[in-house]
Write an enzyme that holds these catalytic residues in place. Structure first.
Site, mmCIF file in Angstrom:
data_model
loop_
_atom_site.group_PDB
_atom_site.id
_atom_site.type_symbol
_atom_site.label_atom_id
_atom_site.label_comp_id
_atom_site.label_asym_id
_atom_site.label_seq_id
_atom_site.Cartn_x
_atom_site.Cartn_y
_atom_site.Cartn_z
ATOM 1 N N GLU A 46 0.831 -1.204 0.000
ATOM 2 C CA GLU A 46 0.000 0.000 0.000
ATOM 3 C C GLU A 46 0.862 1.249 0.000
ATOM 4 O OE1 GLU A 46 -2.332 -0.590 3.511
ATOM 5 O OE2 GLU A 46 -0.868 0.391 4.816
ATOM 6 N N LYS B 274 2.638 4.531 1.088
ATOM 7 C CA LYS B 274 3.085 5.117 2.359
ATOM 8 C C LYS B 274 2.849 6.626 2.264
ATOM 9 C CE LYS B 274 6.772 5.365 5.737
ATOM 10 N NZ LYS B 274 6.307 6.680 6.180
ATOM 11 N N ARG C 212 -0.659 10.012 11.216
ATOM 12 C CA ARG C 212 -1.181 8.691 11.516
ATOM 13 C C ARG C 212 -2.180 8.814 12.660
ATOM 14 N NH1 ARG C 212 2.412 3.169 11.896
ATOM 15 N NH2 ARG C 212 0.684 1.694 12.009
ATOM 16 N N ARG D 278 -0.390 9.440 16.969
ATOM 17 C CA ARG D 278 0.554 8.389 17.335
ATOM 18 C C ARG D 278 1.008 8.512 18.782
ATOM 19 N NH1 ARG D 278 5.661 7.293 13.554
ATOM 20 N NH2 ARG D 278 6.478 6.673 15.584
ATOM 21 N N GLU E 257 -4.209 7.349 7.725
ATOM 22 C CA GLU E 257 -3.291 8.468 7.551
ATOM 23 C C GLU E 257 -4.114 9.630 7.024
ATOM 24 O OE1 GLU E 257 1.024 9.238 7.892
ATOM 25 O OE2 GLU E 257 -0.157 7.419 8.255
ATOM 26 N N PHE F 101 -6.317 2.355 6.455
ATOM 27 C CA PHE F 101 -5.580 1.155 6.052
ATOM 28 C C PHE F 101 -5.682 0.000 7.032
ATOM 29 C CE2 PHE F 101 -2.518 4.110 7.991
ATOM 30 C CZ PHE F 101 -2.029 3.351 9.033
ATOM 31 N N ARG G 249 7.645 -2.741 16.588
ATOM 32 C CA ARG G 249 8.192 -2.598 15.236
ATOM 33 C C ARG G 249 8.395 -4.006 14.700
ATOM 34 N NH1 ARG G 249 10.038 1.782 12.691
ATOM 35 N NH2 ARG G 249 10.227 2.997 14.619
ATOM 36 N N LYS H 268 8.753 -0.962 5.191
ATOM 37 C CA LYS H 268 8.547 0.245 4.393
ATOM 38 C C LYS H 268 9.685 0.418 3.402
ATOM 39 C CE LYS H 268 10.383 2.953 8.282
ATOM 40 N NZ LYS H 268 10.083 4.013 9.270
#
Length: 558
Positions: free
Chosen positions: A249, A251, A256, A271, A301, A340, A414, A420
């Site tokens: 998808e 970025k 966010r 965030r 986003e 998303f 993470r 990414k």
């Protein structure tokens, strides 16, 4: 529990650099905490609020100096002198109490709950005279304190405990105190914290209901959770790996956001878990009209556009902190909400595979509204993925994110199954921990920024370099306006600031260095903008800096 007993724990924590010893000290403290366990689970890090609660006490360092002066009968100038010498306002407070002009005739012994509730209550004062009330209440605590108690009252007030206790230490201590010997006990506590962001709830649940109770904790509407984060890939082929038909998808370069919907009410969280609902009435209105679920959490986003072209985040982010001219800003920066993920739809979806979450997301959104599905594909070849990647760049977006379609959602982690891909060297989001007053015509401005990354394991910030040049006059003015109220100590023209401001930094490379306590230094760092949506613990971490350094040297050696 007397506050002096807690300060003795703080002293033990400060006296050891061993994470294992810190964990043992806290495990013992938590096990013996009684009905103070929820408060102690926060106070162990000098915190007064859960991660998702508003935590602005409205107390600057200068007001704290005023409170110390009021309690001790000493002039502000003497306290500021100690502050400069010690480099710690808490240590200055300890000296002031030790040398106060006249001992309090009748001194009440402080207890932990009194300190906790008094300091939390500072955030509630509003209107005329609120600053005086805050100064008076802090001074009241300091007037009843001994030097060591004064040290930690002030450190808690200004948010600088310096104990090296991070979230991981609290997690391991709770596991040791209440799940001792159980397999994967730390992971059980961690998972409970991921869905609550509140060690008060986690600590009580661990003690009263054990592992089973922790497993029953779930995300709740209007209680935000941290975002799952992607790792940086060494190119598109590396990101795709061996995953069969991954989700790829766009970025987006935006804010966010977690969008919470509960029976007609909408709230937006960044965030850093801040509630920005009031700043984005246009997003709220679109969600109310276009989202077909009464109870949902959508991750998206929010991107500003100018005639179809994405507005750089550094420009768009001006909307995040503004409390005035909201309607005008909404008109100036119209948005599209690129959704998303769906994390909740009348129940948690965190453990559901991504493809299932996306199918349900499609069901609750209108196809062409302001709130729409993020652009994505499931390519069956590297060539198809490359075409989509090029389309993303042509559309003005940052690149792409590649996701495993079968993976669950892990808040705050993470993860390796989300990668990414961007065409430029990875920028870093770093915390400003110090600065220096400039010279000549710029002498009224703070520059020469000291930059740090957050070390999750040690629960502290570690410096990675200084930003010396390349700042415009407008940027210097804005930096000074943000940093001056956060000054904690000064030595000549150099100042140390409370670590609250996060900036985005470009750089030429990362070098090994003995100059900074991280062991690394950025070569030629350049200011790229403020990250209003991030707090210090959301900034790039020490592990990320080390990872980029290692990747850089692997590339050089290839």
């Amino acid at each position: 529990m007397q506050y002096g007993e807690l300060t003795a724990v703080y002293d033990r924590l400060e006296a050891t650099a061993s994470t294992l010893e810190k964990t043992e000290i806290l495990a013992e403290t938590f096990a013996d905490a009684g009905d103070l366990l929820p408060e102690l689970s926060l106070l162990a890090r000098g915190r007064l609020f859960a991660a998702w609660e508003p935590d602005e006490l409205g107390v600057s360092s200068s007001l704290t100096v005023e409170a110390i002066a009021t309690a001790s009968g000493l002039p502000d100038e003497r306290i500021e002198e100690w502050w400069r010498e010690e480099g710690d306002l808490g240590d200055a407070a300890a000296l002031a109490v030790e040398n106060r002009v006249q001992a309090t005739l009748v001194s009440d012994s402080l207890d932990v709950r009194e300190v906790y509730e008094t300091l939390r209550g500072l955030a509630d004062h509003e209107g005329a005279g609120s600053q005086d009330r805050r100064v008076g209440e802090i001074a009241g605590l300091l007037g009843d304190s001994d030097p060591d108690e004064a040290r930690y009252i002030v450190r808690t007030t200004v948010g600088a405990m310096r104990l090296g206790v991070g979230e991981g230490t609290i997690r391991d201590a709770l596991a040791a105190a209440f799940l001792d010997g159980e397999e994967d006990a730390a992971r059980a506590v961690e998972r409970a914290y991921e869905v609550t962001n509140d060690f008060r709830t986690v600590s009580e649940t661990a003690r009263e209901a054990g592992r089973e109770g922790l497993g029953e904790l779930e995300i709740e509407l209007f209680r935000p959770i941290k975002a799952m984060l992607a790792r940086k890939a060494d190119g598109l082929e590396d990101a795709l790996g061996g995953t069969e038909r991954p989700v790829v998808e766009y970025k987006y370069d935006g804010m966010r956001t977690k969008i919470h919907v509960r029976e007609g009410e909408v709230r937006l969280f960044t965030r850093r878990l801040e509630d920005v609902t009031a700043q984005f009435p246009d997003v709220v209105g679109a969600v109310e009209k276009e989202v077909g679920s009464d109870r949902a959490i959508i991750e998206a986003e929010v991107v500003g556009y100018d005639n179809g072209t994405p507005i750089p985040f550094q420009e768009f982010s001006k909307r995040i902190k503004r409390k005035e001219e909201i309607t005008e800003l909404a008109e100036r920066y119209p948005v599209t909400v690129h959704a998303f993920d769906l994390l909740y739809d009348d129940g948690s979806l965190l453990e559901s595979p991504l493809v299932e979450r996306l199918d349900r997301l499609t069901e609750v959104l209108e196809p062409e509204g302001t709130v729409r599905r993020a652009e994505n594909v499931r390519p069956d070849s590297l060539e198809a993925a490359k075409t989509f990647y090029e389309d993303a760049l042509a559309a003005g977006q940052e690149g792409v994110v590649v996701k495993n379609p079968e993976a669950p959602y892990r808040p705050g982690s993470r993860v390796g199954y989300m990668r990414k891909v961007k065409p430029t060297m990875e920028r870093l989001d770093l915390v400003v921990v110090g600065a220096k007053w400039s010279e000549g015509r710029k002498s009224d401005w703070l520059g020469r920024l000291r930059l740090a990354c957050f070390d999750d394991e040690r629960g502290e910030l570690r410096e990675v370099g200084r930003l010396f040049s390349g700042l415009t006059d407008d940027e210097l003015r804005e930096i000074t306006a943000k940093l001056e109220p956060l000054v904690e100590s000064a030595e000549g023209r150099a100042v140390t600031v409370r670590p609250e401001v996060v900036i985005e930094v470009e750089y030429e490379e990362i070098q090994a260095s003995e100059t900074y306590d991280s062991g690394y230094a950025l070569r030629f760092p350049r200011f790229s903008g403020f990250r209003e949506d991030l707090g210090p613990e959301d900034a790039d971490g020490f592990e990320r800096v080390r990872e980029l350094y290692d990747d850089q040297h692997r590339t050089e050696g290839a």
